[in-house]
Design an enzyme around this catalytic site. Sequence first.
Site, PDB file in Angstrom:
ATOM      1  N   GLY A 150       0.779  -1.237   0.000  1.00  0.00           N
ATOM      2  CA  GLY A 150       0.000   0.000   0.000  1.00  0.00           C
ATOM      3  C   GLY A 150       0.807   1.282   0.000  1.00  0.00           C
ATOM      4  CG  ASN A 185       2.636   3.164   5.919  1.00  0.00           C
ATOM      5  OD1 ASN A 185       1.716   3.819   5.434  1.00  0.00           O
ATOM      6  ND2 ASN A 185       2.795   1.863   5.666  1.00  0.00           N
ATOM      7  CE1 TYR A 236      -7.103   2.514  11.187  1.00  0.00           C
ATOM      8  CE2 TYR A 236      -8.814   3.911  10.252  1.00  0.00           C
ATOM      9  CZ  TYR A 236      -7.526   3.403  10.215  1.00  0.00           C
ATOM     10  OH  TYR A 236      -6.658   3.794   9.213  1.00  0.00           O
ATOM     11  CE  LYS A 281      -4.335   4.903  11.431  1.00  0.00           C
ATOM     12  NZ  LYS A 281      -2.889   4.830  11.131  1.00  0.00           N
ATOM     13  N   PRO A 330      -4.743  10.408   5.114  1.00  0.00           N
ATOM     14  CG  PRO A 330      -3.512   8.575   4.456  1.00  0.00           C
ATOM     15  CD  PRO A 330      -3.908   9.335   5.666  1.00  0.00           C
ATOM     16  N   GLY A 331      -7.540   9.582   2.848  1.00  0.00           N
ATOM     17  CA  GLY A 331      -8.987   9.353   2.865  1.00  0.00           C
ATOM     18  C   GLY A 331      -9.318   7.886   2.656  1.00  0.00           C
ATOM     19  CG  ASP A 359      -7.860   0.864  -5.117  1.00  0.00           C
ATOM     20  OD1 ASP A 359      -8.338  -0.081  -4.480  1.00  0.00           O
ATOM     21  OD2 ASP A 359      -7.887   0.961  -6.356  1.00  0.00           O
TER      22      ASP A 359
HETATM   23  N1  LIG Z   1      -6.235   2.413   3.057  1.00  0.00           N
HETATM   24  C1  LIG Z   1      -6.858   3.457   3.562  1.00  0.00           C
HETATM   25  O1  LIG Z   1      -7.961   3.814   3.108  1.00  0.00           O
HETATM   26  C2  LIG Z   1      -6.238   4.273   4.672  1.00  0.00           C
HETATM   27  C3  LIG Z   1      -6.791   5.530   4.911  1.00  0.00           C
HETATM   28  C4  LIG Z   1      -6.234   6.324   5.891  1.00  0.00           C
HETATM   29  C5  LIG Z   1      -5.154   5.875   6.615  1.00  0.00           C
HETATM   30  N2  LIG Z   1      -4.639   4.648   6.378  1.00  0.00           N
HETATM   31  C6  LIG Z   1      -3.455   4.263   7.170  1.00  0.00           C
HETATM   32  O2  LIG Z   1      -2.334   4.282   6.303  1.00  0.00           O
HETATM   33  C7  LIG Z   1      -1.378   3.303   6.715  1.00  0.00           C
HETATM   34  C8  LIG Z   1      -1.068   2.370   5.556  1.00  0.00           C
HETATM   35  O3  LIG Z   1      -2.283   1.759   5.144  1.00  0.00           O
HETATM   36  P1  LIG Z   1      -2.424   0.898   3.805  1.00  0.00           P
HETATM   37  O4  LIG Z   1      -3.813   1.096   3.354  1.00  0.00           O
HETATM   38  O5  LIG Z   1      -1.284   1.172   2.902  1.00  0.00           O
HETATM   39  O6  LIG Z   1      -2.325  -0.568   4.459  1.00  0.00           O
HETATM   40  P2  LIG Z   1      -1.828  -2.004   3.903  1.00  0.00           P
HETATM   41  O7  LIG Z   1      -2.645  -2.984   4.664  1.00  0.00           O
HETATM   42  O8  LIG Z   1      -1.786  -2.034   2.417  1.00  0.00           O
HETATM   43  O9  LIG Z   1      -0.319  -2.054   4.435  1.00  0.00           O
HETATM   44  C9  LIG Z   1      -0.019  -2.063   5.802  1.00  0.00           C
HETATM   45  C10 LIG Z   1       1.311  -2.755   5.997  1.00  0.00           C
HETATM   46  O10 LIG Z   1       1.605  -2.720   7.407  1.00  0.00           O
HETATM   47  C11 LIG Z   1       2.152  -3.986   7.763  1.00  0.00           C
HETATM   48  N3  LIG Z   1       1.933  -4.220   9.207  1.00  0.00           N
HETATM   49  C12 LIG Z   1       0.769  -4.520   9.824  1.00  0.00           C
HETATM   50  N4  LIG Z   1       0.976  -4.713  11.128  1.00  0.00           N
HETATM   51  C13 LIG Z   1       2.307  -4.531  11.343  1.00  0.00           C
HETATM   52  C14 LIG Z   1       3.130  -4.616  12.494  1.00  0.00           C
HETATM   53  N5  LIG Z   1       2.621  -4.935  13.707  1.00  0.00           N
HETATM   54  N6  LIG Z   1       4.444  -4.341  12.367  1.00  0.00           N
HETATM   55  C15 LIG Z   1       4.970  -4.044  11.154  1.00  0.00           C
HETATM   56  N7  LIG Z   1       4.249  -3.985  10.019  1.00  0.00           N
HETATM   57  C16 LIG Z   1       2.916  -4.222  10.116  1.00  0.00           C
HETATM   58  C17 LIG Z   1       1.411  -4.993   6.894  1.00  0.00           C
HETATM   59  O11 LIG Z   1       2.109  -6.209   6.777  1.00  0.00           O
HETATM   60  C18 LIG Z   1       1.295  -4.225   5.580  1.00  0.00           C
HETATM   61  O12 LIG Z   1       2.404  -4.493   4.726  1.00  0.00           O
HETATM   62  C19 LIG Z   1      -1.996   2.620   7.936  1.00  0.00           C
HETATM   63  O13 LIG Z   1      -1.505   3.251   9.085  1.00  0.00           O
HETATM   64  C20 LIG Z   1      -3.478   2.883   7.779  1.00  0.00           C
HETATM   65  O14 LIG Z   1      -4.145   2.858   9.008  1.00  0.00           O
HETATM   66  C21 LIG Z   1      -5.162   3.831   5.417  1.00  0.00           C
END
Ligand SMILES: NC(=O)c1ccc[n+]([C@@H]2O[C@H](COP(=O)([O-])OP(=O)(O)OC[C@H]3O[C@@H](n4cnc5c(N)ncnc54)[C@H](O)[C@@H]3O)[C@@H](O)[C@H]2O)c1
Length: 259
Positions: free
Chosen positions: A16, A89, A155, A159, A185-186, A189
Amino acid sequence: MKLEGKAAAITGAGSGMGKAIALAYAREGAKVVVADINLDAAQAVAAEIGAGGREAAAVQIDVRDQAQAQAIVDAAVQSFGGLDILVNNAGVGRIIPFLETTNEDWDFMFDVNCKGLLWCSQAAARQMIAQGRGGKIINLASQAGRRGEALVLAYCASKACVISMTQSMALALAEHKINVNGIAPGIVDTPFWVEVDKQFARLLGWEVGEPKRRFVASIPLGRIEQPEDVTGAAIFLASSDSDYMTQQTLNVDGGNWPG
Ligand SMILES: NC(=O)c1ccc[n+]([C@@H]2O[C@H](COP(=O)([O-])OP(=O)(O)OC[C@H]3O[C@@H](n4cnc5c(N)ncnc54)[C@H](O)[C@@H]3O)[C@@H](O)[C@H]2O)c1
């Protein structure tokens, strides 16, 4: 290039947004520690960076473990001689109604999203202070941290905690010229939202895919966010362009949240 000569570490960089930021930082000249609980994923991203002619080191860590958080810094020091940028992240989310939220749900989200961020930031900050050349810490918050949601209590709270921790860390580290900022972020995908969609669908009695369609329809910029959409802000906050900025969390969400 905005990050030439810098060493960066990114947690959750196997997927991601973390992956997109790792690739973008490498393109901007940084050497990158790709840290993830999923070693195969971290190694694949490090290999992609290497194939592009840049340096990267893959590290397996669970950010919830203080000793493992230190391993990110050790890898940066051993591989690249120091650490200039940390991106917190790694994050997890579950869609669970208020009345059904359990002790385990709460601890899971707060342990990864908040406690893990604390351990990684402490380890990175100690190294940056010892180096005496400042640094940058960037935290992935969320639009979920800007307001509550009936089905997303824990959640959202975790945040909001990230936004608050960003402010306190910025004040604690200002005297060391370490800038601490966040990105909110919002609807992005990534594999994260595939799961979120399924969980919303189950709770709302909708078909899988319908929550994503409906929520994306209300985004002012008219499309779902891609992982690459956060890389501009992530590069800015890691570069000298943001040297006079700290304590801030930038909304990068297609206009989804007005605040
Ligand atoms: N996808 C969304 O819509 C969204 C929106 C706002 C914020 N976020 C935040 O952005 C960040 C990235 O999200 P994403 O959508 O790219 O997620 P994703 O699930 O694609 O990637 C998250 C990564 O974190 C790793 N991870 C999980 N637990 C872990 C741990 N304990 N130690 C080390 N690594 C760990 C996972 O293996 C994965 O590779 C997160 O903090 C998420 O909460 C996501």
